[in-house]
Each structure stands twice: as C-alpha cells, then as structure tokens.
Design an enzyme around this catalytic site. Sequence first.
Site, PDB file in Angstrom:
ATOM      1  N   HIS A  27     -32.737  26.250 -35.084  1.00 33.51           N
ATOM      2  CA  HIS A  27     -33.737  25.575 -35.917  1.00 33.51           C
ATOM      3  C   HIS A  27     -33.569  24.081 -35.791  1.00 33.51           C
ATOM      4  CE1 HIS A  27     -30.118  26.627 -38.209  1.00 33.51           C
ATOM      5  NE2 HIS A  27     -30.253  25.461 -38.822  1.00 33.51           N
ATOM      6  N   HIS A  67     -33.910  20.585 -37.761  1.00 33.37           N
ATOM      7  CA  HIS A  67     -34.037  19.959 -39.075  1.00 33.37           C
ATOM      8  C   HIS A  67     -34.955  18.755 -38.887  1.00 33.37           C
ATOM      9  CE1 HIS A  67     -30.526  21.926 -41.145  1.00 33.37           C
ATOM     10  NE2 HIS A  67     -30.144  22.098 -39.895  1.00 33.37           N
ATOM     11  N   ASP A  88     -36.561  23.226 -46.380  1.00 38.13           N
ATOM     12  CA  ASP A  88     -35.161  23.607 -46.562  1.00 38.13           C
ATOM     13  C   ASP A  88     -34.873  23.812 -48.054  1.00 38.13           C
ATOM     14  OD1 ASP A  88     -32.381  23.097 -44.637  1.00 38.13           O
ATOM     15  OD2 ASP A  88     -32.142  23.282 -46.805  1.00 38.13           O
ATOM     16  N   ILE A  89     -34.107  24.831 -48.370  1.00 35.86           N
ATOM     17  CA  ILE A  89     -33.814  25.164 -49.766  1.00 35.86           C
ATOM     18  C   ILE A  89     -32.874  24.138 -50.409  1.00 35.86           C
ATOM     19  CG2 ILE A  89     -31.742  26.612 -49.478  1.00 35.86           C
ATOM     20  CD1 ILE A  89     -33.177  28.710 -51.264  1.00 35.86           C
ATOM     21  N   ASN A 142     -28.029  21.671 -35.195  1.00 30.66           N
ATOM     22  CA  ASN A 142     -26.591  21.883 -35.252  1.00 30.66           C
ATOM     23  C   ASN A 142     -26.203  23.077 -34.383  1.00 30.66           C
ATOM     24  OD1 ASN A 142     -26.287  19.807 -37.195  1.00 30.66           O
ATOM     25  ND2 ASN A 142     -26.832  21.223 -38.840  1.00 30.66           N
ATOM     26  N   VAL A 147     -26.649  28.981 -40.118  1.00 33.93           N
ATOM     27  CA  VAL A 147     -27.578  30.093 -39.872  1.00 33.93           C
ATOM     28  C   VAL A 147     -27.740  30.222 -38.359  1.00 33.93           C
ATOM     29  CG1 VAL A 147     -29.879  31.026 -40.251  1.00 33.93           C
ATOM     30  CG2 VAL A 147     -28.784  29.679 -42.055  1.00 33.93           C
TER      31      VAL A 147
HETATM   32  P1  5GP Z   1     -27.628  24.756 -40.411  1.00 35.19           P
HETATM   33  O1  5GP Z   1     -26.464  24.409 -41.314  1.00 35.19           O
HETATM   34  O2  5GP Z   1     -27.461  26.127 -39.795  1.00 35.19           O
HETATM   35  O3  5GP Z   1     -27.933  23.712 -39.380  1.00 35.19           O
HETATM   36  O4  5GP Z   1     -28.909  24.776 -41.326  1.00 35.19           O
HETATM   37  C1  5GP Z   1     -29.241  25.864 -42.137  1.00 35.19           C
HETATM   38  C2  5GP Z   1     -30.146  25.351 -43.203  1.00 35.19           C
HETATM   39  O5  5GP Z   1     -30.774  26.454 -43.821  1.00 35.19           O
HETATM   40  C3  5GP Z   1     -29.437  24.563 -44.301  1.00 35.19           C
HETATM   41  O6  5GP Z   1     -29.955  23.243 -44.358  1.00 35.19           O
HETATM   42  C4  5GP Z   1     -29.728  25.362 -45.576  1.00 35.19           C
HETATM   43  O7  5GP Z   1     -29.970  24.545 -46.707  1.00 35.19           O
HETATM   44  C5  5GP Z   1     -30.947  26.171 -45.193  1.00 35.19           C
HETATM   45  N1  5GP Z   1     -31.065  27.444 -45.869  1.00 35.19           N
HETATM   46  C6  5GP Z   1     -30.095  28.356 -46.084  1.00 35.19           C
HETATM   47  N2  5GP Z   1     -30.574  29.429 -46.730  1.00 35.19           N
HETATM   48  C7  5GP Z   1     -31.901  29.192 -46.917  1.00 35.19           C
HETATM   49  C8  5GP Z   1     -32.954  29.960 -47.537  1.00 35.19           C
HETATM   50  O8  5GP Z   1     -32.785  31.074 -48.018  1.00 35.19           O
HETATM   51  N3  5GP Z   1     -34.186  29.382 -47.543  1.00 35.19           N
HETATM   52  C9  5GP Z   1     -34.430  28.153 -47.003  1.00 35.19           C
HETATM   53  N4  5GP Z   1     -35.683  27.689 -47.075  1.00 35.19           N
HETATM   54  N5  5GP Z   1     -33.465  27.421 -46.406  1.00 35.19           N
HETATM   55  C10 5GP Z   1     -32.220  27.932 -46.372  1.00 35.19           C
END
Ligand code: 5GP
Length: 113
Positions: free
Chosen positions: A99, A101, A29-30, A86, A95
Amino acid sequence: MTTLFTKIINREIPADIVYEDDDVLAFNDINPQAPVHILIIPKKPIATLNDLTEEDLALVGRLHLTAANIAKQQGFAEEGYRVLMNCNEHGGQTVYHIHLHLMGGRQFTWPAG
Ligand code: 5GP
C-alpha cells in the site's frame, strides 16, 4: 495469506473509501499521521515490495497515478504531499498487502517525521 486489506476490498470490514476502480482501492487510514492520510492499495494481494514482479509494474504505476489524482482532487497537490511504502519489519510495515501512504495537509521533514 489474506490480510485485513483483503477484507476491506471484499467489504467484510468497513472503511472510508475515497476511490475505487477495477484494480485499485483507496481509503482513509484509521490512525492518520497527517490531516490527510489515505492508503492506496492494489486489489491484487502482493505481500511486500520484495514480492513485486515485472507483471506488476503497471499496477504500481497506477497506485502512484491514483495518489497524484487524489491529491489534485482534494486540492493539496500544488502545496505538496508525501507518498511512501513501508517494507517489512525495519521499514515499519504492519499490514502485508502492499500500500502507498498518501499524506498531505502539513509540512513534512526529511529524513525523520
Ligand atoms: P504499514 O504500517 O503496513 O505501512 O501501514 C498500515 C496502515 O494501515 C497503518 O497506517 C494503519 O493505521 C492502517 N490500518 C490498520 N488497520 C486498519 C483498518 O482496519 N482500517 C484502516 N482504514 N486502516 C488500518
């Protein structure tokens, strides 16, 4: 609708990939929320958990098996870890490509944090 995760799968955006097979991709994760924070995604673009169908059941099982295998390989399986997905706005999804985590390397609390 394609998301940035499709771009990561297609190598249009770089990512720190830790695992890949025909169906699954895992990358760091970034914005990590733990010492280890890995996203595990299906290559098939499914927007949310609400969009899951019977034909996706094996794929979702594979996401979880991948999480456990990575935890074992990286040496924190016995200490424990957190795996979560989520869904939509109230779940904190940002996103829209499902996915897991996979987070490890620290103590988590429940229900918050
Ligand atoms: P969500 O909030 O949808 O459950 O998780 C999305 C995750 O994607 C977040 O933890 C966020 O930090 C990660 N994320 C968003 N953009 C990028 C990216 O460009 N690269 C990577 N590796 N992770 C990302």
